[in-house]
Design a protein around this motif. Structure first.
Motif, PDB file in Angstrom:
ATOM      1  N   ALA A 222      -5.063   8.902  73.833  1.00 47.64           N
ATOM      2  CA  ALA A 222      -5.051   7.814  73.118  1.00 47.64           C
ATOM      3  C   ALA A 222      -6.334   7.651  72.255  1.00 47.64           C
ATOM      4  O   ALA A 222      -6.389   7.136  71.113  1.00 47.64           O
ATOM      5  CB  ALA A 222      -4.798   6.514  74.226  1.00 47.64           C
ATOM      6  N   GLN A 223      -7.297   7.858  72.981  1.00 48.31           N
ATOM      7  CA  GLN A 223      -8.779   7.813  72.284  1.00 48.31           C
ATOM      8  C   GLN A 223      -9.024   8.699  71.014  1.00 48.31           C
ATOM      9  O   GLN A 223      -9.209   8.371  70.082  1.00 48.31           O
ATOM     10  CB  GLN A 223      -9.770   8.057  73.335  1.00 48.31           C
ATOM     11  N   ILE A 224      -8.215   9.894  71.557  1.00 47.78           N
ATOM     12  CA  ILE A 224      -8.345  10.960  70.286  1.00 47.78           C
ATOM     13  C   ILE A 224      -7.698  10.600  68.969  1.00 47.78           C
ATOM     14  O   ILE A 224      -7.986  10.955  68.036  1.00 47.78           O
ATOM     15  CB  ILE A 224      -8.179  12.379  70.966  1.00 47.78           C
ATOM     16  N   MET A 225      -6.608   9.715  69.223  1.00 52.21           N
ATOM     17  CA  MET A 225      -5.787   9.267  68.168  1.00 52.21           C
ATOM     18  C   MET A 225      -6.662   8.078  67.594  1.00 52.21           C
ATOM     19  O   MET A 225      -5.855   7.261  66.612  1.00 52.21           O
ATOM     20  CB  MET A 225      -4.517   8.749  68.529  1.00 52.21           C
ATOM     21  N   GLY A 226      -7.674   7.547  68.095  1.00 52.59           N
ATOM     22  CA  GLY A 226      -8.414   6.405  67.591  1.00 52.59           C
ATOM     23  C   GLY A 226      -8.256   4.957  68.142  1.00 52.59           C
ATOM     24  O   GLY A 226      -8.554   4.243  67.723  1.00 52.59           O
ATOM     25  N   ILE A 227      -7.463   5.208  69.336  1.00 60.03           N
ATOM     26  CA  ILE A 227      -7.164   3.807  70.007  1.00 60.03           C
ATOM     27  C   ILE A 227      -8.290   3.702  70.840  1.00 60.03           C
ATOM     28  O   ILE A 227      -8.845   4.399  71.606  1.00 60.03           O
ATOM     29  CB  ILE A 227      -5.976   3.764  70.929  1.00 60.03           C
ATOM     30  N   SER A 228      -9.064   2.325  70.570  1.00 57.95           N
ATOM     31  CA  SER A 228     -10.275   2.328  71.421  1.00 57.95           C
ATOM     32  C   SER A 228      -9.976   1.665  72.671  1.00 57.95           C
ATOM     33  O   SER A 228      -9.149   0.734  72.892  1.00 57.95           O
ATOM     34  CB  SER A 228     -11.310   1.385  70.662  1.00 57.95           C
ATOM     35  N   PRO A 229     -10.484   2.210  73.955  1.00 55.63           N
ATOM     36  CA  PRO A 229     -10.028   1.547  75.241  1.00 55.63           C
ATOM     37  C   PRO A 229     -10.490   0.393  75.191  1.00 55.63           C
ATOM     38  O   PRO A 229      -9.917  -0.593  75.912  1.00 55.63           O
ATOM     39  CB  PRO A 229     -10.747   2.650  76.180  1.00 55.63           C
TER      40      PRO A 229
ATOM     41  N   ASP B  95     -13.976   7.472  66.487  1.00 53.06           N
ATOM     42  CA  ASP B  95     -14.452   7.377  65.050  1.00 53.06           C
ATOM     43  C   ASP B  95     -14.077   8.926  64.334  1.00 53.06           C
ATOM     44  O   ASP B  95     -13.674   8.798  63.351  1.00 53.06           O
ATOM     45  CB  ASP B  95     -15.893   7.605  65.244  1.00 53.06           C
ATOM     46  N   ALA B  96     -14.032   9.927  65.159  1.00 52.63           N
ATOM     47  CA  ALA B  96     -13.587  11.046  64.574  1.00 52.63           C
ATOM     48  C   ALA B  96     -11.971  10.830  63.922  1.00 52.63           C
ATOM     49  O   ALA B  96     -11.718  11.334  62.995  1.00 52.63           O
ATOM     50  CB  ALA B  96     -13.638  12.377  65.535  1.00 52.63           C
ATOM     51  N   ALA B  97     -11.156  10.179  64.918  1.00 55.36           N
ATOM     52  CA  ALA B  97      -9.922   9.960  64.572  1.00 55.36           C
ATOM     53  C   ALA B  97      -9.897   9.169  63.175  1.00 55.36           C
ATOM     54  O   ALA B  97      -9.098   9.456  62.112  1.00 55.36           O
ATOM     55  CB  ALA B  97      -9.222   9.228  65.551  1.00 55.36           C
ATOM     56  N   ARG B  98     -10.642   8.156  62.954  1.00 57.10           N
ATOM     57  CA  ARG B  98     -10.784   7.174  62.011  1.00 57.10           C
ATOM     58  C   ARG B  98     -11.200   8.072  60.659  1.00 57.10           C
ATOM     59  O   ARG B  98     -10.881   7.729  59.494  1.00 57.10           O
ATOM     60  CB  ARG B  98     -11.791   6.063  62.076  1.00 57.10           C
ATOM     61  N   GLN B  99     -12.031   9.103  60.935  1.00 59.49           N
ATOM     62  CA  GLN B  99     -12.574   9.910  59.817  1.00 59.49           C
ATOM     63  C   GLN B  99     -11.415  10.953  59.300  1.00 59.49           C
ATOM     64  O   GLN B  99     -11.611  11.522  58.331  1.00 59.49           O
ATOM     65  CB  GLN B  99     -14.002  10.601  60.078  1.00 59.49           C
ATOM     66  N   THR B 126      -4.379   3.962  63.383  1.00 60.23           N
ATOM     67  CA  THR B 126      -5.721   3.778  62.622  1.00 60.23           C
ATOM     68  C   THR B 126      -5.493   3.223  61.469  1.00 60.23           C
ATOM     69  O   THR B 126      -6.054   2.838  60.634  1.00 60.23           O
ATOM     70  CB  THR B 126      -6.511   4.737  62.810  1.00 60.23           C
ATOM     71  N   LEU B 127      -4.233   3.360  60.754  1.00 62.96           N
ATOM     72  CA  LEU B 127      -3.907   2.849  59.418  1.00 62.96           C
ATOM     73  C   LEU B 127      -3.171   1.485  59.587  1.00 62.96           C
ATOM     74  O   LEU B 127      -3.030   0.953  58.410  1.00 62.96           O
ATOM     75  CB  LEU B 127      -2.869   3.728  58.919  1.00 62.96           C
ATOM     76  N   GLN B 128      -2.786   0.883  60.759  1.00 61.82           N
ATOM     77  CA  GLN B 128      -2.264  -0.219  60.738  1.00 61.82           C
ATOM     78  C   GLN B 128      -3.364  -1.224  61.063  1.00 61.82           C
ATOM     79  O   GLN B 128      -4.264  -1.325  61.791  1.00 61.82           O
ATOM     80  CB  GLN B 128      -1.277  -0.351  62.024  1.00 61.82           C
ATOM     81  N   ALA B 189      -0.892  10.797  61.369  1.00 62.04           N
ATOM     82  CA  ALA B 189      -2.344  10.127  61.026  1.00 62.04           C
ATOM     83  C   ALA B 189      -2.620  10.783  59.520  1.00 62.04           C
ATOM     84  O   ALA B 189      -3.812  10.198  59.111  1.00 62.04           O
ATOM     85  CB  ALA B 189      -3.414  10.580  62.101  1.00 62.04           C
ATOM     86  N   GLU B 190      -1.797  11.321  58.991  1.00 63.69           N
ATOM     87  CA  GLU B 190      -2.344  11.901  57.612  1.00 63.69           C
ATOM     88  C   GLU B 190      -3.814  12.384  57.592  1.00 63.69           C
ATOM     89  O   GLU B 190      -4.599  12.166  56.958  1.00 63.69           O
ATOM     90  CB  GLU B 190      -2.074  10.838  56.539  1.00 63.69           C
ATOM     91  N   PRO B 191      -3.987  13.377  58.654  1.00 62.03           N
ATOM     92  CA  PRO B 191      -5.234  13.856  58.722  1.00 62.03           C
ATOM     93  C   PRO B 191      -5.700  14.780  57.594  1.00 62.03           C
ATOM     94  O   PRO B 191      -5.243  15.311  56.896  1.00 62.03           O
ATOM     95  CB  PRO B 191      -5.137  14.739  59.983  1.00 62.03           C
ATOM     96  N   ALA B 192      -7.212  14.514  57.416  1.00 61.33           N
ATOM     97  CA  ALA B 192      -7.882  15.362  56.548  1.00 61.33           C
ATOM     98  C   ALA B 192      -8.172  16.945  57.231  1.00 61.33           C
ATOM     99  O   ALA B 192      -8.164  17.967  56.614  1.00 61.33           O
ATOM    100  CB  ALA B 192      -9.448  15.103  55.878  1.00 61.33           C
TER     101      ALA B 192
END
Ligand SMILES: Nc1ncnc2c1ncn2[C@@H]1O[C@H](COP(=O)(O)OP(=O)(O)OP(=O)(O)O)[C@@H](O)[C@H]1O
Ligand SMILES: [Mg+2]
Lengths: 358, 276
Positions: A222-229, B95-99, B126-128, B189-192
């Protein structure tokens, strides 16, 4: 052309996301809702109100709350009783300090106060999991109850240490206090639970719900997908506590009328709530209702059958109740972790296919 | 091939500001230790935009650790990572995910209790943007946003040919399909930069061919840059543009598949020539 295609997509996805995708089921559901709102109030008796319907509704609210935290987000809590107490005392303080404040608003604000407290006690969940978190929330339970006992300010320095709910009206009808008619307390509880069950359904099927479930199923992914715990867990604690707080406020204001904290909001309440969601179904809105119904109605049923019908002693009935509930919890934990809700779903699937099971 | 959706419609809308062929990710002198274990020692390599970059090496060579460093899960003791022109050493994984870095895992890390659809929808989290109150009423902006993302996710589902398992909890799916859903979740996630850790491990030949095809399509149709770890040398030779070879945490080869396969150090490492 383009417009129509876009419109088409929308209707199909919206239809696809419906809570009751089958038309017949939808009709049945709304008939049932209409029955609860329009028929039951005319026939409800004091016995049905006090022993079955109002406690069932209030506990459904609490079970919904705990299910958001434990069932959806995977954070075990043994602090439910304590958070109910926060809701109850917030309700008491608010309504005695501002007697003019609308009772509906008071209950919602009590939920909001509890959400804040819940978030605070949710902070350890950022560091610890599972059993250790359960112990931390257990500490919250004892601390909160101790607090409400210790500081007279919370119970307005009443000699008995009790809090009691004054009469409050809604549209000129008493909904709390000794004079509130059964249909009124029932309708207020029903409306609250109906609206907030719908909100819970919406929250759990969208972005927030997915972030909770992702945290529950695999927190690292989940974190790796950008979900902040931080966001996911604390929002679960906040919203869960909001529900439990409203439930606690209703438990005190509408159901009990007067309460003493150790007796009304002890650790046994935390366990009751946990049993409800385990038996009803973790991570299921319907399950919260089924579990609440089971834990509230089953003892009444046993009492009527065993004590009233078979003439057994109340002691024996109480023991049989504890044993049955215990056995069922073990059964559900081992055989059907998704609880009564899953059994209901499977039965429906069988019925739909019947008589051709292919 | 018969597909409901032309993959070309699925454009990556995340503009990473790096031209095709330029360096998208640069790993420089990175070292990573776990106590006494040196997982990675002074490794440098780069990934160019638009390419498929393979990372290979024997078991325990440090490949997975390398991916974990790239997406911020491990912080290396030395060295730097430059992604899209921004240099860093320590960062949070979120943050890596958001980048724009997404990945799959060697041991599938799907959300087991959620359906295929929900798993892939989670990739778009992260896009929602819709707020709590909009979500609570499930009308207006929240519903519109949900539908918009659902539409995208359905395209990915069509692309990966997994329509039939849309509503199935992924815990019940066979291994090969789970791998595919996990790819879908990362794609959503449409990653780069897409990191794939052994996407074909444990698959039969047919499944491997399907997966290779998906990876090539993702790369050519969406223009997604991919770094992948793979043990099957046949697959690596077929699909990758450039290969970096690790052994005992060191880089022992880097170049086109042909160059690497002729490299004596690489041959020794794979044949198990003892280290002096
Ligand atoms: N979290 C960790 N703690 C301690 N040691 C670790 C950790 N992660 C990896 N290692 C060690 O680092 C080294 C490299 O591991 P890594 O998983 O990166 O290898 P790999 O190349 O992915 O191997 P494989 O092909 O088996 O997946 C190994 O010796 C491993 O034991
Ligand atoms: Mg590995």
């Amino acid at each position: 052309m383009l417009y129509r295609e876009a419109g088409d997509f929308k209707t199909t996805y919206v239809a696809d996301m419906q809570t009751f995708p089958i038309r017949g089921e939808r009709i049945l559901f709304w008939l049932f809702v209409a029955f609860c709102f329009a028929v039951v109030p005319f026939f409800i008796t004091g016995y049905w109100e006090k022993s079955i319907l109002v406690p069932f509704l209030v506990w459904s609210m609490i079970a919904l709350g705990l299910n958001i935290l434990t069932g959806y987000c995977g954070q075990v809590s043994l602090g439910t009783g304590g958070f109910m107490a926060v809701g109850a005392f917030a309700c008491y303080k608010l309504t005695t300090a501002f007697p003019e404040l609308n009772i509906v608003l008071v209950i919602i604000l009590s939920g909001a106060v509890t959400a804040g407290v819940g978030m605070l006690f949710g902070l350890p969940s950022l560091r610890i999991k599972g059993f250790y978190l359960a112990v931390a929330t257990l500490a919250a339970q004892f601390f909160l109850v101790w607090c409400f006992n210790k500081f007279g300010w919370f119970y307005n320095y009443s000699a008995s240490g009790q809090i009691s709910m004054p009469t409050r009206t809604l549209f000129g009808v008493a909904v709390t206090g000794p004079d509130a008619p059964p249909w009124a307390t029932y309708l207020v509880s029903l409306t609250f639970v109906f609206v907030f069950a719908w909100v819970a359904r919406n929250l759990t099927r969208g972005r927030l719900g997915r972030s909770w479930m992702a945290m529950r199923d695999m927190d690292i992914a989940a974190q790796i997908m950008g979900i902040s715990p931080f966001n996911a867990k604390l929002s679960a604690f906040a919203i869960s506590s909001f529900y439990v707080g409203m439930g606690g406020a209703m438990f005190f204001a509408i159901y009990l009328g007067a309460a003493e904290v150790t007796e009304a909001f002890g650790i046994d309440k935390s366990f009751d709530a946990l049993f409800m969601i385990i038996i009803g179904g973790l991570g299921s809105i319907l399950g919260s209702f089924l579990g609440a119904a089971f834990i509230v109605v089953f003892p009444v049923f046993l009492k009527n059958v065993m004590v009233g019908g078979l003439g057994w002693s109340t002691d024996l009935a109480a023991h049989v109740e504890i044993m049955t509930v215990g056995a069922l919890i073990i059964f559900f934990l081992i055989v059907e972790p998704h609880g009564l809700a899953q059994i209901w779903r499977l039965t429906k699937e069988k019925l739909r296919l019947w008589p051709f099971p292919y | 091939m018969n597909r409901a959706v032309d993959p070309r419609e699925l454009k990556v809308h995340r503009d990473d500001g790096v031209a095709k062929g330029d360096v998208l990710l640069e790993v420089k002198d990175v070292s990573l230790r776990f106590g006494g274990v040196k997982a990675i020692t002074k490794i440098s390599f780069d990934v160019r935009k638009g390419e498929i970059r393979a990372i290979i090496g024997p078991n325990g060579a440090g490949k997975t650790s390398m991916l974990n460093v790239i997406n911020g899960f491990y912080t290396p003791q030395e060295g730097t990572i430059t992604f899209r022109g921004v240099e860093r050493r320590a960062m949070r994984t979120t943050d890596a995910a958001r980048q724009g870095i997404a990945r799959t895992f060697q041991n599938i890390a799907l959300f087991k209790g959620m359906t295929t659809l929900d798993n892939i929808m989670t990739g778009r989290i992260t896009l929602q943007k819709s707020n709590l109150f909009a979500q609570a009423v499930w009308r207006g902006p929240a519903l519109r946003e949900e539908l918009e993302h659902r539409h995208r996710v359905e395209e990915i589902i069509d692309f990966l040919e997994i329509q039939h398992i849309r509503k199935v909890p992924v815990g019940r799916l066979p291994y090969g399909l789970q791998k595919r859903v996990e790819l879908g979740r990362a794609l959503a996630a449409e990653p780069a930069l897409l990191l794939l850790d052994e996407p074909m491990a444990g698959m039969n030949l047919e499944e491997k061919e399907d997966m290779s095809r998906f990876i090539l399509d993702v790369n050519s149709q969406f223009g997604t840059t991919i770094a992948l770890i793979e043990h099957d040398m046949g697959v690596v030779m077929d699909i990758s543009d450039r290969v970096v070879v690790l052994d005992y945490g060191r880089k022992i080869g880097d170049g086109s598949p042909e160059e690497v396969s002729k490299n004596q150090d690489v041959i020794d490492a794979y044949l198990g020539v003892p280290h002096e």
